[in-house]
Design an enzyme around this catalytic site. Structure first.
Site, PDB file in Angstrom:
ATOM      1  N   GLU A 464       0.697  -1.490   0.343  1.00  0.00           N
ATOM      2  CA  GLU A 464      -0.166  -0.191   0.230  1.00  0.00           C
ATOM      3  C   GLU A 464       0.929   1.278  -0.013  1.00  0.00           C
ATOM      4  O   GLU A 464       0.397   2.136   0.683  1.00  0.00           O
ATOM      5  CB  GLU A 464      -1.052   0.481   1.316  1.00  0.00           C
ATOM      6  CG  GLU A 464      -2.094  -1.054   1.442  1.00  0.00           C
ATOM      7  CD  GLU A 464      -2.813  -1.327   2.193  1.00  0.00           C
ATOM      8  OE1 GLU A 464      -2.855  -0.040   3.478  1.00  0.00           O
ATOM      9  OE2 GLU A 464      -4.067  -2.072   2.285  1.00  0.00           O
ATOM     10  N   GLU A 540      -4.362  -9.125  -0.009  1.00  0.00           N
ATOM     11  CA  GLU A 540      -4.598  -8.545   1.526  1.00  0.00           C
ATOM     12  C   GLU A 540      -5.968  -8.763   1.990  1.00  0.00           C
ATOM     13  O   GLU A 540      -6.748  -7.964   0.155  1.00  0.00           O
ATOM     14  CB  GLU A 540      -4.035  -7.659   2.314  1.00  0.00           C
ATOM     15  CG  GLU A 540      -4.429  -6.509   3.708  1.00  0.00           C
ATOM     16  CD  GLU A 540      -3.998  -5.732   4.446  1.00  0.00           C
ATOM     17  OE1 GLU A 540      -2.681  -5.562   4.167  1.00  0.00           O
ATOM     18  OE2 GLU A 540      -4.103  -4.911   4.730  1.00  0.00           O
TER      19      GLU A 540
END
Length: 878
Positions: A464, A540
């Protein structure tokens, strides 16, 4: 200085391979964990002089940065840099450290607390920030003269700086990296030597609890001047079939003697059994070669392929000889398997498609903190495998080397991760401040360390990262990191955990071999349409949040809310497994999405275990008052906040885990087990059935099962038979009216009975029950027994809402290392010998004292309850 090597291929030396070099001549790798002294803080007036960046002068190097960079380079330190810290008393061998604390490594000073409500909940409310010093005085035998002596540090949090006998020898800023320092020119064989190590954890350097101290293992490595280099072998299997496998071993030698040398090198390969012991005869002998860096290649007949179901390992034993005598023996465990990620059909292992059933895990070990312990990590992995896990993401950093060994041995595929951020950091003192100077060194170090592990299938270069949405920097950085990965290891792909849909089309995706999507539910098909040739996985997923044994009922007409933002009360989360933050999803939705998109390789759930820090959804301090469901609680909190003068987060650990911080299974464990292990007969009812205040009220009952149909009974009366429909992963009886007694489910599969489960209303708490996971442990000062404490009624049934205070005692050659209960709102010290149970359970972690064998007796008492004791045995070996 490294001198020229002439390696000669002589088949006649193969008989020497099994001869270990004599002590004092060849390689020794010695644990260096014992006998350290420790103190927190710097001596007065020295903090700024030793900071990587001078305090109050951001990004201004005061000499530390350049010294660390030099120590990590081939050029090494200059004479001036070796004098760094010479005026700091702690660095000098003559300093009197007798007043410091004595301890053994690994050590995490942060987990020792105390918890502080003024500290951020995001990092566990623990005092991990600041500086700390470790010192060790040790003797080397005179026979070590002429040998190379190195210090291997598997992980030290963070900005480590090392002095030997008063001279600076180097260090490494990134606390998750493993590194080596050569002490040869600073040690004194036949005399006492002193090491001093300083660590510095800046505030604002982590988003979660990072730990503190030398929290992984430390080793002293001794070699002859001619030896296999650090991480100096690379094993690949370029051609593999069931009939034969080509095994190639790249060997790098170093000659740090004073002259050129003529040596011979050969390698033999052995099978390893399940306990890591090698077979008596080699299964393959490699023909030697004649270069400093060379590749040996051989063909192994009928190879046993490594897989999660059959994690077969081999051992390559490389022997270096000089004048017919062995001077180094270097062992390399490895496995034989093939991997392939495809855009159309996901992940293939050994030529067959394998669905990745993975979880993400942070590196802390619950009540033990970040201090690595092999048995604690093994316990975590065993629990996850029981659930059906076959893959692990080391979120969001390099793991301990021993965790990789465990994954090899236990058969768990690994996404080996490096960074949580790139140059644009997420916190003001995080890795972004190191990016320019250290990212390549850190990434290369990880790959060189872990490349021989068959469990590793992906190198993750980020999570991220803020650059992912940048159409210029994102693709540039991604391609750069991919090139580093490929230069170090062309056999495995790179991956990025992306949380920005722009990264799917702005060019970032083209710089990565496999694209990872975080929480991109519904985006899998879109990504495939945009990028039909790029493999994809769920890097994720889910982020469902729950507290073990907590169940909340709404006050509207629906007793259980279907709104994923609900399920909150008293800083806990309902365990109906229907709730998550805004970005997340319940497990069922991810199951549906993956079923509709078979091109996706699988998922990595956030998270396998709860972890310290990030207590979402209670991270937002300003909203905490809204989480109380009663006026009295809200008023009490308001008064407390007024007294404190600030809002506090009343939680110290996450709610994301499928397993809680203590290692107790939440209900969600059985939902994943039902889906990931469809051939395993199982059924699980929730909630518990102790609800006297709900008599006559609707109290929904859910069943997780690997079967396809079930009938639920309350006190012998059928509540109906239900069958799973398309895209249905749990069975629900939402109209059950509570009455005490017995709730029973009978599950069917293919029309035949498959499994049963029973949930009974219990009597009041009457006694304690102790159950160790292992009654016999090694007396090595490291092995552990995890003892579950159950608050039970007279019949031995867990009393689900009990929170009794339990006091522990221990006698014999053992000690209580830590206690826990899995409650994210508990601030009892982990080291305390007393602990409140949380919904009927608590945990005691017992360690045998090093070198002391015999019977260990653990006792537990609680007011008004019958006490309990359990006997453990501490033994040598095992």
């Amino acid at each position: 200085m490294t001198h020229k090597l002439i390696a000669v291929g002589l088949f006649s030396i193969l008989a020497l391979v099994c001869q270990q070099p004599a002590s004092g001549q060849g390689r020794e790798r010695l644990s260096f964990n014992s006998g350290w002294r420790f103190i927190k803080g710097d001596p007065s007036g020295t903090t700024n002089a030793l900071a990587y960046y001078a305090r109050n002068q951001p990004k201004k190097d005061n000499g530390v940065k350049q010294a660390l960079l030099a120590s990590a380079s081939e050029a090494g330190l200059t004479a001036g840099q070796e004098d760094l810290g010479k005026d700091v008393p702690y660095t000098q061998p003559g300093f009197d450290d007798k007043g410091w604390r004595s301890l053994d490594l690994p050590h995490d000073w942060g987990i020792e607390g105390p918890f502080d409500q003024k500290l951020p909940g995001a990092t566990g409310k623990l005092p991990w920030a600041g500086t700390g010093w470790y010192r060790k005085t040790f003797s080397l035998p005179a026979s070590d003269a002429g040998r190379r002596v190195c210090l291997d540090i598997d992980g030290a949090m963070s900005y480590s700086m090392v002095w030997c006998n008063g001279k600076f020898v180097g260090g490494w800023p990134y606390g998750y990296s493993s590194f080596r320092l050569d002490l040869t020119d600073r040690i004194k064989p036949g005399a006492d030597n002193t090491l001093a190590i300083r660590l510095d954890n800046p505030e604002g350097s982590s988003r979660w609890y990072p730990g503190a101290g030398i929290y992984r293992n430390v080793w002293l490595v001794k070699t002859a001047p001619i030896h296999v280099a650090h991480w100096g072998t690379r094993v690949t299997t370029p051609e593999v079939t069931s009939e034969k496998a080509t095994v190639s071993i790249l060997v790098t030698l170093e000659n740090q003697s004073a002259a050129e040398a003529k040596v011979a090198v050969a390698t033999e390969v052995y099978e390893l059994d399940a306990n890591g012991r090698r077979g008596g005869a080699p299964v393959l002998k490699m023909p030697p070669h004649s270069k400093k860096e060379f590749t040996e290649t051989g063909t192994l007949a009928n190879p046993k392929l490594w897989s999660p179901e059959s994690p077969q390992l081999y051992l390559a034993v490389t022997t270096v000889t000089r004048d017919g005598k062995p001077v180094d023996v270097y062992e390399t465990p490895f496995g034989i398997r093939t991997i392939k990620f495809t855009a159309d059909d996901g992940f293939h292992l050994n030529g067959k498609r394998v669905q990745l059933k993975g979880v993400c895990n942070h590196h802390d070990l619950g009540a033990l903190g970040a201090a690595f312990n092999t048995r604690a990590a093994e316990r975590q992995l065993a629990i996850l495998k029981e659930m059906g896990v076959n893959a692990l993401r080391t979120s969001h950093n390099m793991p301990a080397p021993e965790l990789m060994d465990l994954c090899d041995r236990m058969g768990i595929l690994v996404m080996d991760e490096t960074f949580d951020c790139w140059k644009k950091g997420k916190k003001w003192n995080d890795y972004g401040t190191l990016w320019d100077d250290w990212h390549e060194k850190d990434l290369r170090a990880l790959i060189r360390r872990d490349a021989n592990h068959p469990s590793v299938i992906l190198w993750s270069v980020g999570n991220e990262v803020r650059e992912q949405g940048d159409a210029v920097k994102g693709p540039e950085f991604a391609a750069h990191l991919e090139s580093i990965v490929h230069s170090e290891d062309p056999t495995r792909p790179s991956v990025l955990g992306s949380s920005d849909s722009k990264a799917s089309y702005n060019g970032v995706q083209k710089g990565i071999d496999v694209m990872g999507q975080n929480y991109e539910l519904g985006g899998y098909g879109k990504f495939r349409a945009q990028n039909p040739n790029i493999p994809l996985l769920g890097s994720e997923t889910a982020s469902t949040i729950s507290s073990r044994g907590e169940y909340f009922f709404t006050t509207n007409c629906l007793p259980v809310s279907e709104d994923k933002a609900q399920g909150r009360s008293d800083f806990q989360m309902s365990s109906y497994d229907l709730y998550c933050p805004g970005w997340g999803w319940v497990p069922d939705n991810e199951f549906k999405s993956l079923a509709k998109n078979p091109h996706v390789a699988g998922e990595f759930v956030w998270t396998g275990f709860d972890y310290l820090g990030e207590p979402t959804p209670y991270n937002n301090d300003s909203s905490n008052l809204l989480n109380f469901h009663d006026a009295a609680g809200k008023a009490n909190m308001a008064r407390e906040l007024k007294e404190l003068g600030k809002i506090r987060v009343p939680s110290r650990s996450s709610y994301f885990g499928i397993v809680d911080l203590a290692g107790f299974r939440k209900d969600r464990f059985y939902l994943y087990q039902a889906h990931w292990r469809p051939d395993y007969p199982m059924a699980h009812i929730l909630p518990h059935w102790n609800w006297p205040e709900r008599a006559g009220q609707v109290t929904p009952a859910h069943v997780y099962t690997s079967g396809d149909e079930a009938e639920l009974f309350l006190n012998g009366k059928s509540l109906g038979r239900k069958k799973k429909g398309p895209e249905e992963y749990r069975l629900r009886w939402n109209d059950v009216v509570y009455e005490p007694g017995e709730l029973k489910v009978i599950v069917y599969k293919g029309g035949k009975e498959w499994a049963r489960d029973v949930m009974k209303t219990t009597g009041p708490a009457a006694k304690l029950v102790l159950e160790p996971d292992r009654p016999v442990i090694r007396a090595d000062g490291a092995d552990l027994s995890f003892v579950t404490v159950t608050i039970a009624d007279k019949d031995g049934l867990l009393v689900p809402r009990s929170k009794n205070q339990v006091v522990f005692g221990i006698s014999g050659p053992g000690e209580i290392v830590a206690t826990d209960n899995g409650d994210a709102t508990s601030f009892e010290p982990f080291q305390a010998s007393t602990r409140k149970a949380f919904n009927g359970l608590a945990l005691v972690i017992v360690r045998a004292k090093a070198g002391q064998t015999g019977e260990i007796v653990l006792t537990a008492t609680s007011g008004g309850l019958a006490g309990a004791q359990v006997k453990l045995s501490a033994v040598k070996g095992m």
